[in-house]
Design a protein around this motif. Structure first.
Motif, PDB file in Angstrom:
ATOM      1  N   ASN A 196       0.449  -8.108 -11.279  1.00  6.50           N
ATOM      2  CA  ASN A 196      -0.946  -7.771 -11.543  1.00  6.50           C
ATOM      3  C   ASN A 196      -1.832  -8.134 -10.353  1.00  6.50           C
ATOM      4  O   ASN A 196      -2.772  -7.437 -10.030  1.00  6.50           O
ATOM      5  CB  ASN A 196      -1.448  -8.420 -12.831  1.00  6.50           C
ATOM      6  N   VAL A 197      -1.519  -9.215  -9.675  1.00  9.57           N
ATOM      7  CA  VAL A 197      -2.276  -9.575  -8.471  1.00  9.57           C
ATOM      8  C   VAL A 197      -2.047  -8.540  -7.386  1.00  9.57           C
ATOM      9  O   VAL A 197      -2.988  -8.101  -6.727  1.00  9.57           O
ATOM     10  CB  VAL A 197      -1.868 -10.987  -7.971  1.00  9.57           C
ATOM     11  N   LEU A 198      -0.813  -8.112  -7.217  1.00 10.71           N
ATOM     12  CA  LEU A 198      -0.495  -7.097  -6.216  1.00 10.71           C
ATOM     13  C   LEU A 198      -1.226  -5.795  -6.499  1.00 10.71           C
ATOM     14  O   LEU A 198      -1.784  -5.172  -5.595  1.00 10.71           O
ATOM     15  CB  LEU A 198       1.015  -6.850  -6.171  1.00 10.71           C
ATOM     16  N   LEU A 199      -1.271  -5.390  -7.764  1.00  6.68           N
ATOM     17  CA  LEU A 199      -1.967  -4.152  -8.111  1.00  6.68           C
ATOM     18  C   LEU A 199      -3.458  -4.262  -7.819  1.00  6.68           C
ATOM     19  O   LEU A 199      -4.066  -3.316  -7.328  1.00  6.68           O
ATOM     20  CB  LEU A 199      -1.726  -3.805  -9.580  1.00  6.68           C
ATOM     21  N   HIS A 200      -4.059  -5.414  -8.097  1.00  6.42           N
ATOM     22  CA  HIS A 200      -5.476  -5.590  -7.795  1.00  6.42           C
ATOM     23  C   HIS A 200      -5.719  -5.532  -6.283  1.00  6.42           C
ATOM     24  O   HIS A 200      -6.692  -4.944  -5.827  1.00  6.42           O
ATOM     25  CB  HIS A 200      -6.000  -6.909  -8.347  1.00  6.42           C
ATOM     26  N   VAL A 201      -4.838  -6.141  -5.518  1.00  2.31           N
ATOM     27  CA  VAL A 201      -4.990  -6.135  -4.059  1.00  2.31           C
ATOM     28  C   VAL A 201      -4.886  -4.713  -3.527  1.00  2.31           C
ATOM     29  O   VAL A 201      -5.643  -4.301  -2.655  1.00  2.31           O
ATOM     30  CB  VAL A 201      -3.940  -7.053  -3.402  1.00  2.31           C
ATOM     31  N   LEU A 202      -3.954  -3.923  -4.060  1.00  2.00           N
ATOM     32  CA  LEU A 202      -3.779  -2.558  -3.577  1.00  2.00           C
ATOM     33  C   LEU A 202      -4.961  -1.669  -3.929  1.00  2.00           C
ATOM     34  O   LEU A 202      -5.224  -0.692  -3.231  1.00  2.00           O
ATOM     35  CB  LEU A 202      -2.498  -1.960  -4.159  1.00  2.00           C
ATOM     36  N   CYS A 203      -5.673  -1.984  -5.005  1.00  2.00           N
ATOM     37  CA  CYS A 203      -6.772  -1.143  -5.467  1.00  2.00           C
ATOM     38  C   CYS A 203      -8.119  -1.505  -4.862  1.00  2.00           C
ATOM     39  O   CYS A 203      -9.092  -0.804  -5.097  1.00  2.00           O
ATOM     40  CB  CYS A 203      -6.868  -1.210  -6.986  1.00  2.00           C
ATOM     41  N   VAL A 204      -8.197  -2.573  -4.101  1.00  2.00           N
ATOM     42  CA  VAL A 204      -9.459  -3.004  -3.500  1.00  2.00           C
ATOM     43  C   VAL A 204      -9.547  -2.437  -2.084  1.00  2.00           C
ATOM     44  O   VAL A 204      -8.607  -2.569  -1.297  1.00  2.00           O
ATOM     45  CB  VAL A 204      -9.557  -4.545  -3.478  1.00  2.00           C
ATOM     46  N   ALA A 205     -10.682  -1.830  -1.760  1.00  2.00           N
ATOM     47  CA  ALA A 205     -10.872  -1.238  -0.429  1.00  2.00           C
ATOM     48  C   ALA A 205     -11.097  -2.330   0.607  1.00  2.00           C
ATOM     49  O   ALA A 205     -11.551  -3.426   0.292  1.00  2.00           O
ATOM     50  CB  ALA A 205     -12.066  -0.296  -0.454  1.00  2.00           C
ATOM     51  N   GLY A 206     -10.799  -1.998   1.830  1.00  2.00           N
ATOM     52  CA  GLY A 206     -11.024  -2.937   2.925  1.00  2.00           C
ATOM     53  C   GLY A 206     -10.423  -2.389   4.203  1.00  2.00           C
ATOM     54  O   GLY A 206      -9.797  -1.328   4.210  1.00  2.00           O
ATOM     55  N   PRO A 207     -10.614  -3.114   5.304  1.00  2.00           N
ATOM     56  CA  PRO A 207     -10.045  -2.666   6.571  1.00  2.00           C
ATOM     57  C   PRO A 207      -8.517  -2.650   6.508  1.00  2.00           C
ATOM     58  O   PRO A 207      -7.913  -3.391   5.733  1.00  2.00           O
ATOM     59  CB  PRO A 207     -10.553  -3.684   7.594  1.00  2.00           C
ATOM     60  N   ALA A 208      -7.932  -1.821   7.314  1.00  2.00           N
ATOM     61  CA  ALA A 208      -6.477  -1.646   7.303  1.00  2.00           C
ATOM     62  C   ALA A 208      -5.759  -2.919   7.736  1.00  2.00           C
ATOM     63  O   ALA A 208      -6.271  -3.707   8.545  1.00  2.00           O
ATOM     64  CB  ALA A 208      -6.090  -0.500   8.233  1.00  2.00           C
ATOM     65  N   TYR A 209      -4.565  -3.096   7.185  1.00  2.00           N
ATOM     66  CA  TYR A 209      -3.708  -4.217   7.557  1.00  2.00           C
ATOM     67  C   TYR A 209      -3.154  -3.985   8.953  1.00  2.00           C
ATOM     68  O   TYR A 209      -2.747  -2.879   9.300  1.00  2.00           O
ATOM     69  CB  TYR A 209      -2.563  -4.337   6.554  1.00  2.00           C
ATOM     70  N   ARG A 210      -3.164  -5.035   9.755  1.00  2.00           N
ATOM     71  CA  ARG A 210      -2.539  -4.989  11.079  1.00  2.00           C
ATOM     72  C   ARG A 210      -1.411  -5.999  11.089  1.00  2.00           C
ATOM     73  O   ARG A 210      -1.627  -7.159  10.737  1.00  2.00           O
ATOM     74  CB  ARG A 210      -3.564  -5.303  12.153  1.00  2.00           C
ATOM     75  N   PRO A 211      -0.202  -5.587  11.448  1.00  2.00           N
ATOM     76  CA  PRO A 211       0.952  -6.491  11.388  1.00  2.00           C
ATOM     77  C   PRO A 211       0.713  -7.818  12.108  1.00  2.00           C
ATOM     78  O   PRO A 211       0.018  -7.875  13.118  1.00  2.00           O
ATOM     79  CB  PRO A 211       2.069  -5.701  12.073  1.00  2.00           C
ATOM     80  N   VAL A 212       1.258  -8.851  11.553  1.00  2.00           N
ATOM     81  CA  VAL A 212       1.257 -10.233  12.026  1.00  2.00           C
ATOM     82  C   VAL A 212      -0.123 -10.883  11.929  1.00  2.00           C
ATOM     83  O   VAL A 212      -0.287 -11.888  11.257  1.00  2.00           O
ATOM     84  CB  VAL A 212       1.814 -10.365  13.464  1.00  2.00           C
ATOM     85  N   PHE A 213      -1.157 -10.309  12.543  1.00  2.00           N
ATOM     86  CA  PHE A 213      -2.449 -10.977  12.633  1.00  2.00           C
ATOM     87  C   PHE A 213      -3.446 -10.560  11.554  1.00  2.00           C
ATOM     88  O   PHE A 213      -4.447 -11.240  11.357  1.00  2.00           O
ATOM     89  CB  PHE A 213      -3.076 -10.738  14.004  1.00  2.00           C
ATOM     90  N   GLY A 214      -3.208  -9.449  10.890  1.00  2.00           N
ATOM     91  CA  GLY A 214      -4.178  -8.981   9.902  1.00  2.00           C
ATOM     92  C   GLY A 214      -5.497  -8.643  10.583  1.00  2.00           C
ATOM     93  O   GLY A 214      -5.536  -7.983  11.615  1.00  2.00           O
ATOM     94  N   ASN A 215      -6.603  -9.125  10.022  1.00  2.00           N
ATOM     95  CA  ASN A 215      -7.927  -8.857  10.584  1.00  2.00           C
ATOM     96  C   ASN A 215      -8.457 -10.001  11.444  1.00  2.00           C
ATOM     97  O   ASN A 215      -9.626 -10.013  11.814  1.00  2.00           O
ATOM     98  CB  ASN A 215      -8.927  -8.569   9.460  1.00  2.00           C
TER      99      ASN A 215
END
Length: 80
Positions: free
Chosen positions: A18-37
């Motif tokens: 359920n946490v994963l589904l909430h994370v996937l449904c929330v908008a935000g900047p794209a994930y960048r490997p290793v460092f994120g944002n």
């Protein structure tokens, strides 16, 4: 003759799903490997980056600290 197919839906409970589904449904900047944002935090500063995300995605958005998503809630009424 009309034939209606019968399908069954099964729901399996996976810890953290359920946490994963909430994370996937929330908008935000794209994930960048290793460092994120984190590079954006460094380049333009945390306050400016958060302000840009708020302006683009609204009062609830997702950012990435490394490989971990964080859900940011900017409106205290939404946190209740």
């Amino acid at each position: 003759m009309h034939v209606r197919s019968q399908t069954q839906t099964q729901v399996h409970c996976i810890p953290g799903l359920n946490v994963l589904l909430h994370v996937l449904c929330v908008a935000g900047p794209a994930y960048r490997p290793v460092f994120g944002n984190l590079p954006e935090f460094r380049d333009i500063g945390s306050h400016e980056f958060m302000q840009q995300c708020y302006n683009k995605y609204g009062p609830v958005f997702k950012i990435w600290f490394g490989h971990r998503p964080w859900i940011i809630v900017c409106d205290p009424d939404l946190g209740k």
